[in-house]
Design an enzyme around this catalytic site. Sequence first.
Site, PDB file in Angstrom:
ATOM      1  N   GLY A  41       0.829  -1.193   0.000  1.00  0.00           N
ATOM      2  CA  GLY A  41       0.000   0.000   0.000  1.00  0.00           C
ATOM      3  C   GLY A  41       0.863   1.242   0.000  1.00  0.00           C
ATOM      4  O   GLY A  41       2.035   1.210   0.375  1.00  0.00           O
ATOM      5  N   ASP A  42       0.292   2.343  -0.443  1.00  0.00           N
ATOM      6  CA  ASP A  42       1.006   3.606  -0.322  1.00  0.00           C
ATOM      7  C   ASP A  42       0.835   4.117   1.110  1.00  0.00           C
ATOM      8  O   ASP A  42       0.066   3.579   1.902  1.00  0.00           O
ATOM      9  CB  ASP A  42       0.496   4.622  -1.336  1.00  0.00           C
ATOM     10  CG  ASP A  42       1.551   5.661  -1.700  1.00  0.00           C
ATOM     11  OD1 ASP A  42       2.524   5.817  -0.943  1.00  0.00           O
ATOM     12  OD2 ASP A  42       1.387   6.327  -2.733  1.00  0.00           O
ATOM     13  N   TYR A  43       1.541   5.161   1.416  1.00  0.00           N
ATOM     14  CA  TYR A  43       1.653   5.693   2.780  1.00  0.00           C
ATOM     15  C   TYR A  43       0.272   5.917   3.409  1.00  0.00           C
ATOM     16  O   TYR A  43      -0.445   6.836   3.024  1.00  0.00           O
ATOM     17  CB  TYR A  43       2.432   7.000   2.714  1.00  0.00           C
ATOM     18  CG  TYR A  43       2.999   7.506   3.993  1.00  0.00           C
ATOM     19  CD1 TYR A  43       4.339   7.323   4.312  1.00  0.00           C
ATOM     20  CD2 TYR A  43       2.207   8.201   4.883  1.00  0.00           C
ATOM     21  CE1 TYR A  43       4.877   7.832   5.479  1.00  0.00           C
ATOM     22  CE2 TYR A  43       2.732   8.710   6.065  1.00  0.00           C
ATOM     23  CZ  TYR A  43       4.067   8.519   6.358  1.00  0.00           C
ATOM     24  OH  TYR A  43       4.581   9.029   7.522  1.00  0.00           O
TER      25      TYR A  43
END
Length: 759
Positions: free
Chosen positions: A303-305
Amino acid sequence: MTTTKVTRRATLMGAGAVAAWLASPARAMLDAAAARPLPASVEALIARMTIEEKAGQLNLMAAAWAGGVATSLNPAGAAGNFDAQLAAAVAGALTGVFNGNGAEMARRMQRAVMKQSRLKIPLIFAADVIHGHRTIFPVPVGEAASFEPELARRTARVAAYEAAGAGIDWTFFPMVDVARDQRWGRTMEGAGEDRRLGELFAVARVKGFQGEDLTADDAVMACVKHFAAYGAAEGGLDYNPVDVSERTLRETYLPPYKAGFDAGAMTGMASFNEIAGIPAHGNPWLLQKVLREEWGFEGFVVGDYTGDEEMIAAGFAKDSRDATRIAFLAGVDMSMQSDNYFKHLPGLVRDGSVPEERVDRSVRRVLAVKHMLGLFDDPFRRIDPKREKARSRTRASLALSREAGRKSIVMLKNEGDVLPLDKGRKIALIGPFAEGQHDINGPWVVYGDNANAVDLATGIRAAGARSVTVTAGSKVEEALPGGIEAAVAAAQAADVVLLAIGESEGMSGEAQSRTEIVVPAPQMELAEAVAKAGKPMVVVLKNGRGLALSGAVREAPAILVTWFLGSESGHAIADVLFGAYSPSGRLPCSFPFESGQSPYHYDHKATGRPAPNMTEPYKARYRTAPNAALFPFGHGLTYGTIEYGDLRLPARMAWDGTLEVSATVANTGRRAAEEVVQLYVRDRVASITRPVRELKAFRKVALAPGARETVRFTLRRADLMFLGVDLTPTVEPGTFDLWIAPSAQAEGVTGSFELVAGA
């Protein structure tokens, strides 16, 4: 580190080039590595792991002992207590950390885990190595202006060499989002508006970072991002929804991701945006049906941040636990920074909401990548403080930065041959980017330092200019008291003006969307005043996106687009200004007439009312601008004079045959030049309307004064395919227009051919 000399004459076909790269020995080695089963000892770890330890292998956090400017690049909360993070790693609560403080930090963490943890599973160390580690290269969109994917492979190779020396195993790059709205700040991270160029640079960057042996101590795992269509955010606003048809998604936005995965990237990153109402972090159609079932991807998705957590604010999940369940079941294997997977996956498994075998599968994918990187054989293979220092900013790396910088520069105009400059002339260097150790490297640099970069004034003086006066004139977004008066006086006393204006680092990149993609007003006031001094003016633009130029800037006799060029910026620009290198860059993103044209891309549809000019009423144009670009995709000038002629185009192309087409390109000028010869095609009539032009191939050729060369391309039926009514690839017999030209709007030489049905 291996260095490879790049030929100045390289054929770069579209689909053919991608296929050739993917058929390389390096790709075969990656396929073999991916197909190998995990060693029994590694596989046995999964059976021994508690559900908490499994969740830990799917939990990635920002390094508490952060490196460089890492803590300022992400929202608050990235950093914490290093001792506490070390204890969490030993307890099996972390798979690794990102953007840490180099080899010493990695050594301390890895040593603690390998000595004190129960299972001795090595950590993985990741970082945002976007356009260089310590040696900084041009921002990716600038590097794409080189139209030289092999250059991108070489710069990525150096970035991997430096980063791996600092203990980094994995980079969150390449970003392959097609960006057609220049208001979007993250345009600077990709390859621009064209799908074909995006595919080629995606492959090049994956190959550069990963090398030919992923277990080598200079190999870094690539991560293709942001999956998917992040560049299509509504209004060019970062993090905004995306709502495109499946046809547009598959035809335009998805191909560069697939090219990157096919090149061997075993990790991908989910994007922040939603598509058609479903966040990418919670989209099983995207992450499973397309990515895994259709494309056969076997790596893991990170996942992204805090992207999983953000589904709550988006109204797709009710709380962190729900967000964890949705993201994990959708196909996000690893959570970044939210800590949600470690907090909630064990409970979700225990109550039956998430099958444990699904957790095991994701853990197996993560361990497989760690195995491919050689971490189980030697957890310290990339961790060596001495090697970190020895590899940083070597002479060869800095030379490549300078080469990449000058190849990225695009000359938009050169009326009256203002350029190249005579070193004996009196030069007034004016503007907020004229000198000083600021705004040189560009956005998204974690480990580089502007203090080590070469500014424009230094580069010009080092090139041997005899008389240079430097005046700021204005700040980037504010007037400077007395600045314009001082600048005008300097211009009046000079023979030529270099006006260094544009965007600061803080105006481009993530979360830096702009409603008006223009030069800021204080700088425009400066430009107008200096232009009135009547001296020849060269505009040196600093930018991370296509800009809408106006007034004195647009009317300047010479304009150079210099992006953010990195460590050797000043030297690279000086090389072009004084003629040591003839500009060879071409625009990877269109410069519109006005901001209001955004989003704009050259391969738009004609509509039923195309506008050949600005005089006919009721046509597809704006009241104040045509449906065209001021400076289009592919545009760029050299110091030579380039002429196109002698098109050789057969009238017919057999259904299962090939079409050999060629044109003569001549340099009738007095200086050597490099020309990017571009092949465009339009399908005149089809069951799905087709763009006015599509780039199919290009070739970069070097031409001495007076030289000419016949440039040849080969087209196949596969190059003419599009997605039909049922969204499957198809091609139909009929007439195709063809251009061999210097840009997407130039005529060059043009003709047509018939694709003939039959065996």
